[in-house]
Design an enzyme around this catalytic site. Sequence first.
Site, PDB file in Angstrom:
ATOM      1  N   PHE A  75      -0.437  10.633  11.364  1.00  0.00           N
ATOM      2  CA  PHE A  75       0.658  10.161  10.499  1.00  0.00           C
ATOM      3  C   PHE A  75       0.149   9.003   9.666  1.00  0.00           C
ATOM      4  N   GLY A  76       0.138   9.165   8.365  1.00  0.00           N
ATOM      5  CA  GLY A  76      -0.415   8.127   7.500  1.00  0.00           C
ATOM      6  C   GLY A  76       0.644   7.387   6.717  1.00  0.00           C
ATOM      7  N   THR A 134       0.560   3.386   7.010  1.00  0.00           N
ATOM      8  CA  THR A 134      -0.050   2.079   6.763  1.00  0.00           C
ATOM      9  C   THR A 134      -1.238   2.186   5.806  1.00  0.00           C
ATOM     10  N   ASN A 183      -3.520  -2.596   2.217  1.00  0.00           N
ATOM     11  CA  ASN A 183      -2.755  -3.734   1.697  1.00  0.00           C
ATOM     12  C   ASN A 183      -1.256  -3.660   1.969  1.00  0.00           C
ATOM     13  N   HIS A 184      -0.847  -2.677   2.768  1.00  0.00           N
ATOM     14  CA  HIS A 184       0.589  -2.520   3.059  1.00  0.00           C
ATOM     15  C   HIS A 184       0.781  -2.072   4.493  1.00  0.00           C
ATOM     16  N   GLY A 185       1.029  -3.069   5.375  1.00  0.00           N
ATOM     17  CA  GLY A 185       1.252  -2.779   6.788  1.00  0.00           C
ATOM     18  C   GLY A 185       2.733  -2.890   7.117  1.00  0.00           C
ATOM     19  N   GLN A 239       4.256 -18.719  48.068  1.00  0.00           N
ATOM     20  CA  GLN A 239       5.436 -18.703  47.193  1.00  0.00           C
ATOM     21  C   GLN A 239       5.073 -18.475  45.721  1.00  0.00           C
ATOM     22  N   GLU A 282       3.825   0.373  15.015  1.00  0.00           N
ATOM     23  CA  GLU A 282       5.234   0.831  14.975  1.00  0.00           C
ATOM     24  C   GLU A 282       6.175  -0.333  14.697  1.00  0.00           C
ATOM     25  N   PHE A 334      13.289 -10.368   5.341  1.00  0.00           N
ATOM     26  CA  PHE A 334      11.961  -9.785   5.117  1.00  0.00           C
ATOM     27  C   PHE A 334      11.317 -10.252   3.825  1.00  0.00           C
TER      28      PHE A 334
HETATM   29  P1  TGC Z   1      14.723  -1.274   3.524  1.00  0.00           P
HETATM   30  O1  TGC Z   1      15.157  -1.677   2.162  1.00  0.00           O
HETATM   31  O2  TGC Z   1      15.331  -1.940   4.719  1.00  0.00           O
HETATM   32  O3  TGC Z   1      14.919   0.299   3.714  1.00  0.00           O
HETATM   33  C1  TGC Z   1      14.433   1.235   2.758  1.00  0.00           C
HETATM   34  C2  TGC Z   1      15.215   2.517   2.952  1.00  0.00           C
HETATM   35  O4  TGC Z   1      14.997   3.047   4.261  1.00  0.00           O
HETATM   36  C3  TGC Z   1      16.246   3.142   4.973  1.00  0.00           C
HETATM   37  N1  TGC Z   1      15.958   2.824   6.368  1.00  0.00           N
HETATM   38  C4  TGC Z   1      15.916   3.737   7.325  1.00  0.00           C
HETATM   39  N2  TGC Z   1      16.163   5.048   7.310  1.00  0.00           N
HETATM   40  C5  TGC Z   1      16.031   5.736   8.463  1.00  0.00           C
HETATM   41  N3  TGC Z   1      15.644   5.141   9.605  1.00  0.00           N
HETATM   42  C6  TGC Z   1      15.372   3.819   9.648  1.00  0.00           C
HETATM   43  N4  TGC Z   1      14.941   3.256  10.777  1.00  0.00           N
HETATM   44  C7  TGC Z   1      15.504   3.051   8.482  1.00  0.00           C
HETATM   45  N5  TGC Z   1      15.317   1.746   8.174  1.00  0.00           N
HETATM   46  C8  TGC Z   1      15.589   1.626   6.871  1.00  0.00           C
HETATM   47  C9  TGC Z   1      17.153   2.142   4.293  1.00  0.00           C
HETATM   48  O5  TGC Z   1      18.491   2.464   4.489  1.00  0.00           O
HETATM   49  C10 TGC Z   1      16.719   2.310   2.842  1.00  0.00           C
HETATM   50  O6  TGC Z   1      17.275   3.517   2.361  1.00  0.00           O
HETATM   51  P2  TGC Z   1      17.665   3.674   0.791  1.00  0.00           P
HETATM   52  O7  TGC Z   1      18.233   5.047   0.703  1.00  0.00           O
HETATM   53  O8  TGC Z   1      18.652   2.563   0.520  1.00  0.00           O
HETATM   54  O9  TGC Z   1      16.381   3.508   0.015  1.00  0.00           O
HETATM   55  O10 TGC Z   1      13.142  -1.393   3.571  1.00  0.00           O
HETATM   56  P3  TGC Z   1      12.216  -2.660   3.484  1.00  0.00           P
HETATM   57  O11 TGC Z   1      11.205  -2.377   2.416  1.00  0.00           O
HETATM   58  O12 TGC Z   1      13.027  -3.929   3.386  1.00  0.00           O
HETATM   59  O13 TGC Z   1      11.443  -2.642   4.876  1.00  0.00           O
HETATM   60  C11 TGC Z   1      12.144  -2.795   6.066  1.00  0.00           C
HETATM   61  C12 TGC Z   1      11.190  -2.901   7.271  1.00  0.00           C
HETATM   62  C13 TGC Z   1      10.306  -4.119   7.146  1.00  0.00           C
HETATM   63  C14 TGC Z   1      12.053  -3.022   8.499  1.00  0.00           C
HETATM   64  C15 TGC Z   1      10.356  -1.625   7.389  1.00  0.00           C
HETATM   65  O14 TGC Z   1       9.624  -1.375   6.274  1.00  0.00           O
HETATM   66  C16 TGC Z   1       9.510  -1.597   8.636  1.00  0.00           C
HETATM   67  O15 TGC Z   1       9.966  -1.120   9.647  1.00  0.00           O
HETATM   68  N6  TGC Z   1       8.217  -2.104   8.583  1.00  0.00           N
HETATM   69  C17 TGC Z   1       7.290  -1.934   9.697  1.00  0.00           C
HETATM   70  C18 TGC Z   1       6.290  -0.857   9.352  1.00  0.00           C
HETATM   71  C19 TGC Z   1       5.936  -0.008  10.523  1.00  0.00           C
HETATM   72  O16 TGC Z   1       6.612   0.038  11.545  1.00  0.00           O
HETATM   73  N7  TGC Z   1       4.879   0.759  10.381  1.00  0.00           N
HETATM   74  C20 TGC Z   1       4.478   1.658  11.404  1.00  0.00           C
HETATM   75  C21 TGC Z   1       3.390   2.589  10.912  1.00  0.00           C
HETATM   76  S1  TGC Z   1       3.180   4.011  11.941  1.00  0.00           S
HETATM   77  C22 TGC Z   1       2.458   3.411  13.319  1.00  0.00           C
HETATM   78  O17 TGC Z   1       2.282   2.260  13.539  1.00  0.00           O
HETATM   79  C23 TGC Z   1       2.066   4.443  14.296  1.00  0.00           C
HETATM   80  S2  TGC Z   1       1.298   3.874  15.703  1.00  0.00           S
HETATM   81  C24 TGC Z   1       1.456   5.273  16.593  1.00  0.00           C
HETATM   82  C25 TGC Z   1       0.843   5.296  17.911  1.00  0.00           C
HETATM   83  O18 TGC Z   1      -0.408   5.323  18.002  1.00  0.00           O
HETATM   84  O19 TGC Z   1       1.618   5.374  18.909  1.00  0.00           O
HETATM   85  P1  FAD Z   2       0.673  -7.303   8.493  1.00  0.00           P
HETATM   86  O1  FAD Z   2       1.838  -6.552   7.950  1.00  0.00           O
HETATM   87  O2  FAD Z   2      -0.353  -7.799   7.548  1.00  0.00           O
HETATM   88  O3  FAD Z   2       1.242  -8.517   9.351  1.00  0.00           O
HETATM   89  C1  FAD Z   2       0.428  -9.628   9.741  1.00  0.00           C
HETATM   90  C2  FAD Z   2       1.334 -10.655  10.411  1.00  0.00           C
HETATM   91  O4  FAD Z   2       2.340 -11.096   9.478  1.00  0.00           O
HETATM   92  C3  FAD Z   2       2.077 -10.069  11.619  1.00  0.00           C
HETATM   93  O5  FAD Z   2       2.179 -11.027  12.630  1.00  0.00           O
HETATM   94  C4  FAD Z   2       3.479  -9.782  11.059  1.00  0.00           C
HETATM   95  O6  FAD Z   2       4.491  -9.836  12.055  1.00  0.00           O
HETATM   96  C5  FAD Z   2       3.631 -10.907  10.050  1.00  0.00           C
HETATM   97  N1  FAD Z   2       4.589 -10.556   8.989  1.00  0.00           N
HETATM   98  C6  FAD Z   2       4.477  -9.568   8.060  1.00  0.00           C
HETATM   99  N2  FAD Z   2       5.574  -9.531   7.282  1.00  0.00           N
HETATM  100  C7  FAD Z   2       6.396 -10.512   7.733  1.00  0.00           C
HETATM  101  C8  FAD Z   2       7.700 -10.955   7.353  1.00  0.00           C
HETATM  102  N3  FAD Z   2       8.390 -10.381   6.375  1.00  0.00           N
HETATM  103  N4  FAD Z   2       8.225 -12.000   8.034  1.00  0.00           N
HETATM  104  C9  FAD Z   2       7.556 -12.580   9.058  1.00  0.00           C
HETATM  105  N5  FAD Z   2       6.337 -12.201   9.470  1.00  0.00           N
HETATM  106  C10 FAD Z   2       5.775 -11.171   8.806  1.00  0.00           C
HETATM  107  N6  FAD Z   2      -0.137   3.025  11.115  1.00  0.00           N
HETATM  108  C11 FAD Z   2       0.148   4.304  10.700  1.00  0.00           C
HETATM  109  O7  FAD Z   2       0.679   4.518   9.628  1.00  0.00           O
HETATM  110  N7  FAD Z   2      -0.166   5.366  11.507  1.00  0.00           N
HETATM  111  C12 FAD Z   2      -0.769   5.219  12.710  1.00  0.00           C
HETATM  112  O8  FAD Z   2      -1.016   6.219  13.411  1.00  0.00           O
HETATM  113  C13 FAD Z   2      -1.090   3.899  13.151  1.00  0.00           C
HETATM  114  N8  FAD Z   2      -1.772   3.724  14.323  1.00  0.00           N
HETATM  115  C14 FAD Z   2      -2.213   2.466  14.653  1.00  0.00           C
HETATM  116  C15 FAD Z   2      -3.047   2.319  15.756  1.00  0.00           C
HETATM  117  C16 FAD Z   2      -3.533   1.050  16.090  1.00  0.00           C
HETATM  118  C17 FAD Z   2      -4.483   0.903  17.233  1.00  0.00           C
HETATM  119  C18 FAD Z   2      -3.113  -0.089  15.348  1.00  0.00           C
HETATM  120  C19 FAD Z   2      -3.571  -1.456  15.736  1.00  0.00           C
HETATM  121  C20 FAD Z   2      -2.292   0.062  14.252  1.00  0.00           C
HETATM  122  C21 FAD Z   2      -1.839   1.346  13.877  1.00  0.00           C
HETATM  123  N9  FAD Z   2      -1.071   1.544  12.729  1.00  0.00           N
HETATM  124  C22 FAD Z   2      -0.746   2.813  12.308  1.00  0.00           C
HETATM  125  C23 FAD Z   2      -0.779   0.415  11.834  1.00  0.00           C
HETATM  126  C24 FAD Z   2       0.369  -0.477  12.286  1.00  0.00           C
HETATM  127  O9  FAD Z   2       1.596   0.147  12.113  1.00  0.00           O
HETATM  128  C25 FAD Z   2       0.273  -1.777  11.485  1.00  0.00           C
HETATM  129  O10 FAD Z   2      -0.861  -2.467  11.964  1.00  0.00           O
HETATM  130  C26 FAD Z   2       1.521  -2.625  11.621  1.00  0.00           C
HETATM  131  O11 FAD Z   2       2.629  -2.004  10.981  1.00  0.00           O
HETATM  132  C27 FAD Z   2       1.335  -4.050  11.044  1.00  0.00           C
HETATM  133  O12 FAD Z   2       0.713  -4.020   9.809  1.00  0.00           O
HETATM  134  P2  FAD Z   2      -0.581  -4.970   9.529  1.00  0.00           P
HETATM  135  O13 FAD Z   2      -1.528  -4.764  10.642  1.00  0.00           O
HETATM  136  O14 FAD Z   2      -1.023  -4.679   8.146  1.00  0.00           O
HETATM  137  O15 FAD Z   2      -0.035  -6.435   9.649  1.00  0.00           O
END
Ligand code: TGC
Ligand code: FAD
Length: 392
Positions: A136-137, A139, A142-144, A287, A371, A391
């Site tokens: 799943f892509g 991240t 420059n955009h996490g 303890q 996540e 945010f």
């Molecule tokens: P925001 O303006 O809040 O929302 C944009 C649009 O999305 C809708 N929405 C949702 N819809 C469905 N489910 C949700 N949970 C939703 N949350 C928001 C929202 O209603 C809006 O819709 P629309 O129609 O108005 O456009 O977005 P934002 O840009 O302010 O960002 C919000 C934020 C920061 C919470 C979000 O971007 C976020 O969750 N950031 C964290 C990124 C993240 O979690 N990345 C994970 C990458 S995948 C990964 O890490 C896999 S690891 C897997 C593994 O190995 O197990």
């Molecule tokens: P950044 O977004 O650069 O954040 C850096 C620091 O700034 C963090 O402490 C964060 O909390 C803080 N920060 C950022 N924004 C704010 C804010 N608005 N307010 C306050 N603090 C803030 N991604 C995928 O898409 N698919 C995958 O399968 C996947 N697998 C992964 C597997 C591993 C082992 C790891 C480590 C990561 C994986 N990721 C994946 C990416 C992961 O989702 C990102 O690392 C995560 O979302 C954070 O992004 P970043 O690392 O760029 O940190």
Amino acid sequence: MKQDLFQAPDYFLMDELLSDEHKLIRDAARDWVKRDVSPIIEEACQNAIFPKQILSGLADVGAFGPYIPTKYGGAGLDHISYGLIMQELERGDSGVRSTASVQSSLVMYPIYEYGNEEQRLKYLPKLATGEMMGCFGLTEPNHGSNPGGMTTNIKDMGDHYILNGAKMWISNSPFADVAVVWAKNDAGRIKGVIVEREMEGFTTPETHNKWSLRASATGELVFDNVKIPKENILEGKDGLGAPLGCLDSARYGIAWGAIGAAMDCYDTALRYSKERIQFGKPIAAFQLQQKKLAEMITEITKAQLLTWRLGVLKNEGRATTAQISMCKRNNVEMALNITREARQILGAMGITGDYSIMRHMMNLESVITYEGTHDIHLLITGLDITGESAFK
Ligand code: TGC
Ligand code: FAD
């Protein structure tokens, strides 16, 4: 690693809240982890190798698409069953749970929810058996935390699209057959694209030098003018809400998984404390050690109750994004705190690979970041209770 003697803590008789089917599914996953994961996972982790031989076992315990309907090869189970499987997998290793989370919630889920019937039938049955693996892509370099800023893009060429850009930190990417990739179209709207390994211009370099999730393969996704047939677009939903919807499901699974890692560390520390003699007594009699163990089981029990309730809400279709965030955040922090306390109970032995604790600790440093980071989940709760977004 020493023989896996794990005994699951159930201080508040949580088993009474589970159905017979839940317990059967959980126990099958638990037995499989003991038999096929525990004996090999430490070496895989030390050598930073993803143990591919576990893929068919993962499929057999229903870890690939547990809640996807049987018509598409899934197990057709409820969300508590899904959670229990994730708990057992992460009891073994977060990387094993990661592989299953990605396959189920980040690859099968979007194809099932946002794909058409042809896409479902083409991909889901093979993903369910592990014959095909996905990633799943979202991240980018420059955009996490802010995936909405992504620059990966698709350009409409009439009868096909051209995909350009790069994704980073992608679990399973080095060996995935397909990638569900999120990219902006000409209008700047985020779309889901199914990219297949053999497509020209698509590469997946592996990321090395990780101290965390070493038994999970992580890599990049690089798209250099990749030609995407129009039938590979997920037309059912677009916008940032589409990938975030998948994250809800994966974060829910992580909430359960973190309990598994915590249970394993607690169980290891409890057993060790009863066997290790210092000053003529088992250290369990002191303890200070009892305080650590008592606080661990208290926190595990609170997390079990919170997460079970979340599972009930999810089964009823009522679990909100903010509730899932709270649960993921709480449970991962709880688990990480427990790994640190448990490690201390084992003294020097705690830093070795003879025990699982240090491996869980290092893994959870990824789990608390991916996540959605710990901070992001707090801000999701903050937004939910105040109505104010912090945010941007
Ligand atoms: P925001 O303006 O809040 O929302 C944009 C649009 O999305 C809708 N929405 C949702 N819809 C469905 N489910 C949700 N949970 C939703 N949350 C928001 C929202 O209603 C809006 O819709 P629309 O129609 O108005 O456009 O977005 P934002 O840009 O302010 O960002 C919000 C934020 C920061 C919470 C979000 O971007 C976020 O969750 N950031 C964290 C990124 C993240 O979690 N990345 C994970 C990458 S995948 C990964 O890490 C896999 S690891 C897997 C593994 O190995 O197990
Ligand atoms: P950044 O977004 O650069 O954040 C850096 C620091 O700034 C963090 O402490 C964060 O909390 C803080 N920060 C950022 N924004 C704010 C804010 N608005 N307010 C306050 N603090 C803030 N991604 C995928 O898409 N698919 C995958 O399968 C996947 N697998 C992964 C597997 C591993 C082992 C790891 C480590 C990561 C994986 N990721 C994946 C990416 C992961 O989702 C990102 O690392 C995560 O979302 C954070 O992004 P970043 O690392 O760029 O940190």
